[in-house]
Design a protein around this motif. Structure first.
Motif, PDB file in Angstrom:
ATOM      1  N   GLU A 466      30.964  36.009  43.312  1.00 65.83           N
ATOM      2  CA  GLU A 466      30.791  37.187  42.466  1.00 65.83           C
ATOM      3  C   GLU A 466      29.358  37.272  41.952  1.00 65.83           C
ATOM      4  N   VAL A 523      42.264  34.483  38.996  1.00 66.71           N
ATOM      5  CA  VAL A 523      41.806  35.861  38.783  1.00 66.71           C
ATOM      6  C   VAL A 523      42.359  36.415  37.474  1.00 66.71           C
ATOM      7  N   ARG A 528      36.990  39.852  32.665  1.00 65.21           N
ATOM      8  CA  ARG A 528      36.529  40.926  33.532  1.00 65.21           C
ATOM      9  C   ARG A 528      35.681  41.926  32.773  1.00 65.21           C
ATOM     10  N   ARG A 533      32.025  42.055  40.117  1.00 64.82           N
ATOM     11  CA  ARG A 533      32.282  42.170  41.554  1.00 64.82           C
ATOM     12  C   ARG A 533      33.410  41.233  41.991  1.00 64.82           C
ATOM     13  N   PHE A 534      34.319  40.914  41.082  1.00 63.65           N
ATOM     14  CA  PHE A 534      35.365  39.952  41.426  1.00 63.65           C
ATOM     15  C   PHE A 534      36.318  40.479  42.494  1.00 63.65           C
ATOM     16  N   ASP A 535      36.554  41.778  42.546  1.00 67.32           N
ATOM     17  CA  ASP A 535      37.429  42.307  43.599  1.00 67.32           C
ATOM     18  C   ASP A 535      36.806  42.078  44.969  1.00 67.32           C
ATOM     19  N   ASP A 536      35.498  42.342  45.069  1.00 69.31           N
ATOM     20  CA  ASP A 536      34.802  42.085  46.331  1.00 69.31           C
ATOM     21  C   ASP A 536      34.738  40.587  46.621  1.00 69.31           C
ATOM     22  N   LEU A 538      36.827  38.376  45.786  1.00 73.92           N
ATOM     23  CA  LEU A 538      38.157  37.948  46.218  1.00 73.92           C
ATOM     24  C   LEU A 538      38.339  38.194  47.710  1.00 73.92           C
ATOM     25  N   GLU A 539      37.876  39.328  48.192  1.00 72.92           N
ATOM     26  CA  GLU A 539      37.959  39.612  49.624  1.00 72.92           C
ATOM     27  C   GLU A 539      37.126  38.623  50.431  1.00 72.92           C
TER      28      GLU A 539
END
Length: 563
Positions: A466, A523, A528, A533-536, A538-539
């Motif tokens: 992140e 998560v 947050r 950019r934690f969603d990205d 995670l991917e």
């Protein structure tokens, strides 16, 4: 500085254009060149000059093909290792290892004393901190400590351009002004720049060859070429020279490619052969078996080798990740510099370097101080002191730190051994005799895999990725300095533990559903923000650690997708 709008930079005409036939049957004259497609910010034109781009195009025309061939060789070696063929000392180069009559160029001006080097990214504030730190050398890192955003790449070059000319300053958004003053005597560290590794590209620059084929430029060549072109002569005038750390090498052929680039670049700019000095990071298992050959290939330009411990551990996990349980590591914290395979690696490095007149530079402890927490600081200083005492006692000529507050502690340990001497090259370590089996002796590491270790790897990898996606390549996480290499260890251990059906000390089988559960819990516990950019991240982590295939570097796919 932030980029503004895209632009095409004018290029001067190049020699020997080639006429090629197009798909329509007409003919066109193609000159090898670079197209800059990234946006241009303030002062970018001072770095991306027509003359500099012409130089970069020449480097790509001459050397990009060899780079591609060597990357293909890496793939072949990975397949061989996966199929049970271990790395070995090369029979065809035994003559080089047995010949006592060659040495390397050694330290250039300003590199004679390297007892403490500070590493860090090249943004303006961090550059000023490094130059004021009192270290002997600043490793100006465009690689693992730098997230390769276009702004970081070019603005890092601007920082270095200004630093070399004594005109670097910075004003923070809060109005605080920073300038370079040096140490108590006004002395600043010698700059050694680290470009990106051979596997990385620069997607904001396209190379167009004589056949009108377009390809992403090499990150290595872009970083090296811009820095060398703009600063080499000025550094010589300053009494130093153009110096480089070379990362991620896997063979002496890759070292030969760098040497060819150095030789051409010196001739191109009218600089004496051998002016460039390079220190090679031994941070892959294949390079560990070719240390002497790497020194030999770079002998006219070589200052030494560095024990790049974190990438080295990652390389071993990556290389043998599917070779059975004897190659499965315990928790990351258990993989210390005193376990047998790491002792074999560092002792071989020191002995090899000193036999050939090269400096041996130690690695970086991950522990960092916390000025708001005296207990954390005391623990970090104790860990660093023990680490550097061991290195100095083993014969290393210098070491790395990642924080200015660690310099005094590290230097004290080297001062105790070196005294007034700049190095200990006279310690030839004839008693050292390291075998291939010792370098690959993973099974004696000991330790355990714990649930806390699994959770720690998930948290570190996720938080680092992140940070990297936001443009910060060196991140302090839980009082440890994390960079791309330590994140690679974390995610590669997760992948290996899952695929080897490992079991924790608590009796929990490490399978995909459980790691997904841990990931979800981590998560859920994050603080947050709307801009994180934690969603990205995670991917990226799922692709790098939880997918059936193992990406060679997590940063390659993430860079292609998100930058």
């Amino acid at each position: 500085m932030t980029p503004t709008s895209p632009a095409t930079i004018d290029r001067p005409a190049q020699t020997a254009p080639k006429t090629v036939k197009t798909t329509t049957g007409s003919f066109a004259t193609i000159r090898p060149h670079l197209d800059v497609t990234g946006p241009l910010g303030a002062r970018y034109d001072e770095i991306l000059t027509p003359e500099a781009l012409e130089f970069l195009a020449e480097l790509h025309e001459r050397f990009a093909g060899t780079r591609h061939d060597l990357l293909a060789t890496r793939l072949k070696n990975r397949v061989n290792a996966a199929n049970g063929r271990d790395p070995k000392f090369l029979g065809e180069t035994a003559g080089i290892r047995s010949d006592p009559n060659w040495t390397v160029a050694g330290a250039g001006p300003g590199l004679e004393d390297r007892r403490v080097e500070i590493t860090g990214p090249t943004d303006r504030k961090m550059a000023i901190n490094a130059l004021n730190s009192g270290a002997k050398v600043w490793l100006a890192d465009q690689e693992d400590a730098t997230s390769p955003t276009w702004a970081n790449v070019i603005e890092g070059q601007i920082s270095l351009f200004d630093a070399v000319r004594g005109q670097l300053d910075f004003t923070s958004p809060e109005g605080k002004h920073y300038t370079v003053t040096g140490d108590a005597n006004g002395k600043t560290p010698t700059i050694v720049m680290r470009p990106r590794g051979w596997h990385l590209v620069e997607k904001n620059v396209t190379f167009v060859d004589r056949a009108n084929r377009r390809m992403a430029a090499s990150g290595s060549i872009i970083d090296f070429g811009l820095y060398f072109f703009h600063n080499a002569k000025r550094q010589i005038e300053n009494g130093h020279g153009p110096y480089f750390y070379l990362p991620k090498l896997e063979s002496h052929q890759e070292a030969r490619l760098w040497n060819d680039i150095f030789t051409y670049s010196e001739e191109r700019l009218g600089i004496d052969h051998g002016t460039i000095r390079a220190t090679v990071l031994i941070e892959t298992i294949h390079a560990a078996f070719e240390m002497e050959e790497i020194l030999y290939e770079l002998r006219d330009h070589c200052a030494g080798l560095n024990a790049g411990r974190w990438d080295y551990i990652f390389s071993i996990i990556k290389t043998f990740r599917a070779r059975g349980r004897r190659f499965v590591f315990p928790d990351r914290k258990e993989i210390t510099m005193t376990v047998p395979f790491m002792r074999a690696y560092t002792e071989l490095l020191v002995a090899t370097c000193h036999r050939r007149g090269a400096y041996a530079i130690g690695g970086m402890s991950a522990f960092i101080p916390n000025r708001r927490d005296p207990e954390v600081t005391e623990r970090a200083l104790a860990q660093v002191s023990a680490d550097k005492k061991r290195e100095a006692g083993d014969g290393f000529d210098g070491t790395w730190v990642a924080h200015p507050d660690l310099i005094e502690t590290a230097q004290a340990e080297f001062d105790a051994v070196l005294g007034e001497r700049p190095n200990q090259l006279e310690r030839l370590r004839p008693e050292v005799s390291v075998t291939a089996a010792q370098l690959l002796d993973i099974s004696t590491v000991g330790g355990q895999i714990t649930e806390a270790g699994v959770r720690g790897n998930v948290l570190i990898a996720l938080r680092y990725i992140e940070s990297w996606l936001r443009g910060t390549g060196a991140a302090a996480i839980d009082n440890l300095m994390e960079d791309a290499a330590t994140a690679e260890i974390s995610r590669s251990q997760l992948w290996q533990w899952i695929h080897e059906n490992s079991v924790t000390a608590e009796g929990r089988r490490i399978d995909l559903p459980w790691v997904e559960q841990v990931l979800a819990e981590v998560v859920a516990g994050l603080d947050r923000t709307p801009t994180d950019r934690f969603d990205d991240a995670l991917e990226v982590l799922r692709d790098a650690a939880l997918s059936p295939e193992f990406p060679t570097f997590l940063t390659v796919g993430a860079y292609a997708r998100f930058f």
